[in-house]
Design a protein around this motif. Structure first.
Motif, PDB file in Angstrom:
ATOM      1  N   GLN A  86     -11.412  11.836  -3.952  1.00  0.00           N
ATOM      2  CA  GLN A  86     -10.857  11.166  -2.780  1.00  0.00           C
ATOM      3  C   GLN A  86     -11.340  11.784  -1.471  1.00  0.00           C
ATOM      4  N   THR A  87     -12.198  12.780  -1.551  1.00  0.00           N
ATOM      5  CA  THR A  87     -12.656  13.469  -0.339  1.00  0.00           C
ATOM      6  C   THR A  87     -14.135  13.230  -0.044  1.00  0.00           C
ATOM      7  N   ASP A  88     -14.801  12.440  -0.892  1.00  0.00           N
ATOM      8  CA  ASP A  88     -16.228  12.186  -0.726  1.00  0.00           C
ATOM      9  C   ASP A  88     -16.406  10.847  -0.007  1.00  0.00           C
ATOM     10  N   THR A  89     -16.756  10.900   1.282  1.00  0.00           N
ATOM     11  CA  THR A  89     -16.841   9.691   2.095  1.00  0.00           C
ATOM     12  C   THR A  89     -17.928   8.742   1.602  1.00  0.00           C
ATOM     13  N   ALA A  90     -19.089   9.269   1.246  1.00  0.00           N
ATOM     14  CA  ALA A  90     -20.189   8.415   0.775  1.00  0.00           C
ATOM     15  C   ALA A  90     -19.803   7.709  -0.523  1.00  0.00           C
ATOM     16  N   CYS A  91     -19.083   8.428  -1.376  1.00  0.00           N
ATOM     17  CA  CYS A  91     -18.638   7.860  -2.649  1.00  0.00           C
ATOM     18  C   CYS A  91     -17.634   6.740  -2.401  1.00  0.00           C
ATOM     19  N   ARG A  92     -16.697   6.988  -1.484  1.00  0.00           N
ATOM     20  CA  ARG A  92     -15.700   5.973  -1.148  1.00  0.00           C
ATOM     21  C   ARG A  92     -16.372   4.704  -0.636  1.00  0.00           C
ATOM     22  N   THR A  93     -17.339   4.859   0.272  1.00  0.00           N
ATOM     23  CA  THR A  93     -18.044   3.705   0.821  1.00  0.00           C
ATOM     24  C   THR A  93     -18.791   2.953  -0.270  1.00  0.00           C
ATOM     25  N   ALA A  94     -19.391   3.692  -1.193  1.00  0.00           N
ATOM     26  CA  ALA A  94     -20.117   3.060  -2.294  1.00  0.00           C
ATOM     27  C   ALA A  94     -19.186   2.197  -3.147  1.00  0.00           C
ATOM     28  N   VAL A  95     -18.021   2.736  -3.504  1.00  0.00           N
ATOM     29  CA  VAL A  95     -17.078   2.001  -4.342  1.00  0.00           C
ATOM     30  C   VAL A  95     -16.563   0.757  -3.629  1.00  0.00           C
ATOM     31  N   LEU A  96     -16.181   0.914  -2.359  1.00  0.00           N
ATOM     32  CA  LEU A  96     -15.654  -0.229  -1.615  1.00  0.00           C
ATOM     33  C   LEU A  96     -16.725  -1.299  -1.401  1.00  0.00           C
ATOM     34  N   SER A  97     -17.959  -0.898  -1.160  1.00  0.00           N
ATOM     35  CA  SER A  97     -19.055  -1.855  -0.991  1.00  0.00           C
ATOM     36  C   SER A  97     -19.302  -2.620  -2.279  1.00  0.00           C
ATOM     37  N   TYR A  98     -19.301  -1.903  -3.373  1.00  0.00           N
ATOM     38  CA  TYR A  98     -19.505  -2.498  -4.702  1.00  0.00           C
ATOM     39  C   TYR A  98     -18.409  -3.511  -5.023  1.00  0.00           C
ATOM     40  N   LEU A  99     -17.156  -3.121  -4.804  1.00  0.00           N
ATOM     41  CA  LEU A  99     -16.037  -4.005  -5.130  1.00  0.00           C
ATOM     42  C   LEU A  99     -15.950  -5.187  -4.171  1.00  0.00           C
ATOM     43  N   SER A 100     -16.347  -4.992  -2.923  1.00  0.00           N
ATOM     44  CA  SER A 100     -16.350  -6.097  -1.969  1.00  0.00           C
ATOM     45  C   SER A 100     -17.304  -7.198  -2.423  1.00  0.00           C
ATOM     46  N   SER A 101     -18.488  -6.815  -2.838  1.00  0.00           N
ATOM     47  CA  SER A 101     -19.448  -7.809  -3.307  1.00  0.00           C
ATOM     48  C   SER A 101     -19.026  -8.417  -4.643  1.00  0.00           C
ATOM     49  N   TRP A 102     -18.383  -7.616  -5.489  1.00  0.00           N
ATOM     50  CA  TRP A 102     -17.798  -8.142  -6.728  1.00  0.00           C
ATOM     51  C   TRP A 102     -16.841  -9.289  -6.407  1.00  0.00           C
ATOM     52  N   THR A 103     -15.969  -9.070  -5.437  1.00  0.00           N
ATOM     53  CA  THR A 103     -14.983 -10.080  -5.064  1.00  0.00           C
ATOM     54  C   THR A 103     -15.645 -11.314  -4.467  1.00  0.00           C
ATOM     55  N   ARG A 104     -16.567 -11.114  -3.532  1.00  0.00           N
ATOM     56  CA  ARG A 104     -17.221 -12.250  -2.888  1.00  0.00           C
ATOM     57  C   ARG A 104     -17.952 -13.126  -3.903  1.00  0.00           C
ATOM     58  N   GLU A 105     -18.650 -12.493  -4.844  1.00  0.00           N
ATOM     59  CA  GLU A 105     -19.410 -13.288  -5.816  1.00  0.00           C
ATOM     60  C   GLU A 105     -18.484 -14.019  -6.781  1.00  0.00           C
ATOM     61  N   LEU A 106     -17.420 -13.369  -7.233  1.00  0.00           N
ATOM     62  CA  LEU A 106     -16.463 -14.065  -8.091  1.00  0.00           C
ATOM     63  C   LEU A 106     -15.867 -15.267  -7.364  1.00  0.00           C
ATOM     64  N   HIS A 107     -15.498 -15.088  -6.104  1.00  0.00           N
ATOM     65  CA  HIS A 107     -14.939 -16.189  -5.328  1.00  0.00           C
ATOM     66  C   HIS A 107     -15.951 -17.314  -5.150  1.00  0.00           C
ATOM     67  N   ARG A 108     -17.195 -16.967  -4.969  1.00  0.00           N
ATOM     68  CA  ARG A 108     -18.232 -17.975  -4.748  1.00  0.00           C
ATOM     69  C   ARG A 108     -18.350 -18.928  -5.933  1.00  0.00           C
ATOM     70  N   VAL A 109     -18.143 -18.414  -7.146  1.00  0.00           N
ATOM     71  CA  VAL A 109     -18.304 -19.247  -8.339  1.00  0.00           C
ATOM     72  C   VAL A 109     -16.966 -19.653  -8.949  1.00  0.00           C
ATOM     73  N   GLY A 110     -15.848 -19.382  -8.231  1.00  0.00           N
ATOM     74  CA  GLY A 110     -14.574 -19.941  -8.659  1.00  0.00           C
ATOM     75  C   GLY A 110     -13.725 -19.080  -9.556  1.00  0.00           C
ATOM     76  N   TYR A 111     -13.938 -17.766  -9.561  1.00  0.00           N
ATOM     77  CA  TYR A 111     -13.113 -16.852 -10.355  1.00  0.00           C
ATOM     78  C   TYR A 111     -12.260 -15.977  -9.433  1.00  0.00           C
ATOM     79  N   VAL A 112     -11.183 -15.455  -9.974  1.00  0.00           N
ATOM     80  CA  VAL A 112     -10.257 -14.605  -9.233  1.00  0.00           C
ATOM     81  C   VAL A 112     -10.646 -13.144  -9.453  1.00  0.00           C
TER      82      VAL A 112
END
Length: 444
Positions: free
Chosen positions: A171-197
């Motif tokens: 929880q103290t590694d800023t680069a790691c945190r950004t990587a995870v949030l960036s990854y999950l953000s795109s996961w969400t956007r792509e699922l939404h684009r094709v109609g999944y939750v």
């Protein structure tokens, strides 16, 4: 779930066209810039399904004989690992036939993708998310595509929730945190684009808090559901340290509250984790037959007044996705929505009930996130003049069942009817369009 232990208002963009009864229906896709609440492009024939109650997950999907034996258990849902490079256990049982049979046995399923893991956590041998944000975003998109491909092959329809398993990390590694949030953000956007939750599984103290800290961030798309791991033996879906009760508040939470242990039902023992759910799960179509003696008309809406989209002979098998209210036919006002997006009166279908709804078929509903940061007033009717009867927090899911006109709010006079019977202005809900009606949500 560690293994191997078994907003801004959006602009409209057209992403695809679906054909129903010979008519092309435009489906609007969410643009990438609409953070944190991106819209979901549900196609015709989809619905979201949710489950409230106890669930379990095991490393390997159990045989159907085990699910039959466990019908005496308190569990009616289970997590299954459908995809991911770090999915450790083999899945010899996990086929489309198994999924269909499990659904007929009235089991709900939580599809899990165990893909790339945080660069500062999980197991040393796991493949990891890149610390370069642009690369991490691409990896998140690829993960969503992989999970959707796997889910579709298993018969899990659009509207299903897919959960990305992210194990504990620093929880103290800023680069790691950004990587995870960036990854999950795109996961969400792509699922939404094709109609999944979009769902995410995280350790409460070593991941979920950072996701909650970014709940209102305009830099990241917010997932629809949060599934936490916290082995404290408490199955409450509230009072989570670091995650406010107003976040992921409306049928958007799950908790894994007990780790690996053995339980036995019907003479069959499994090693499981135990979960409490009030969250979206997979949607699976169920087969029923046409019971009438004449051709059955399938229509574009839940009433005989809608145009005919298709016809079915007596005895034909229908793939029913969900049930919705409509014009009464005979003894029932229930209509069945099919996998092609059309509706048929339940009077002429071999569902168990001839007058009401028939579990395990879900009620047709289409959840979209509430975009008003301070929350959205729910009213008893489609207008600001109706009494306030509740509130949906910002980021909550508005489980929309139908839409109708009412008083104008902002740029629209469209109001969304929720599955609790309340109404909210579509101006504050992340539907694809606030100006017009859109498929697959019917008019009230």
């Amino acid at each position: 779930m560690s293994q191997p232990r078994p907003v801004l208002r959006r602009l409209l963009t057209v992403s695809s066209a679906w054909v129903l009864g010979g008519t092309a229906v435009l489906v609007f896709g969410p643009p990438a810039a609409a953070e944190p609440a991106t819209s979901v492009a549900y196609p015709p024939g989809s619905t979201a399904t949710r489950y409230s109650g106890l669930a379990f997950d095991a490393c390997t999907a159990p045989p159907l004989t085990t699910l039959q034996a466990w019908s005496t258990s308190p569990y009616r849902a289970l997590g299954v690992y459908v995809s991911g490079v770090n999915r450790t256990c083999a899945q010899p049982e996990l086929t489309s036939s198994w999924v269909a049979s499990a659904a007929r046995l009235k089991w709900r399923l939580l599809p899990v993708h165990k893909g790339l893991q945080p660069p500062c956590g999980a197991r040393p041998t796991d493949d990891k998310i890149s610390t370069t944000p642009a690369t991490a975003r691409g990896q998140g998109t690829a993960a969503a595509k992989e999970a959707v491909t796997a889910a579709k092959a298993l018969g899990m329809l659009p509207g299903s929730a897919l959960y990305n398993d992210i194990e504990h990390y620093s929880q103290t590694d800023t680069a790691c945190r950004t990587a995870v949030l960036s990854y999950l953000s795109s996961w969400t956007r792509e699922l939404h684009r094709v109609g999944y939750v979009s769902g995410v599984y995280m350790n409460l103290n070593l991941g979920a808090k950072q996701l909650a800290d970014a709940y209102t961030s305009t830099a990241y798309a917010r997932p629809d559901a949060l599934w936490i791991a916290r082995y404290d033996g408490v199955d409450s879906l509230k009072g989570w340290s670091g995650v406010a009760d107003a976040e992921w508040a409306v049928h958007q939470r799950a908790k894994q509250f007990r780790g690996g242990h053995d339980e036995t039902y019907g003479g069959v023992t499994l090693n499981i984790d135990t979960d409490r759910l009030d969250a979206p799960v997979a949607t699976v179509a169920l087969p029923y037959q046409v019971t009438g003696t004449t051709t059955l008309n399938a229509r574009t809406g839940p009433a005989p007044s809608y145009p005919v989209a298709a016809t079915y002979a007596p005895g034909a098998t229908l793939k029913v996705v969900c049930q919705a209210p409509g014009t009464k036919v005979g003894t029932t006002s229930v209509w069945d929505r099919l996998a092609n997006g059309a509706y048929v009166s339940d009077r002429y279908v071999s569902t168990p009930s001839g007058t009401g709804y028939s579990p395990p078929l879900p009620r047709c509903a289409y959840p979209y996130q509430v975009t008003a940061p301070a929350g959205l007033t729910e009213r008893s009717g489609p207008g600001t003049g109706y009494p306030a009867v509740g509130t949906s927090p910002g980021g909550a899911l508005a489980w929309v069942t139908c839409r109708r006109t009412g008083s104008t709010v902002g740029t629209t006079n469209i109001w969304d009817r929720l599955d609790n019977g309340h109404y909210v202005s579509d101006h504050y809900v992340a539907t694809p369009s606030t100006m017009t009606y859109g498929k697959p949500v019917p008019r009230c």
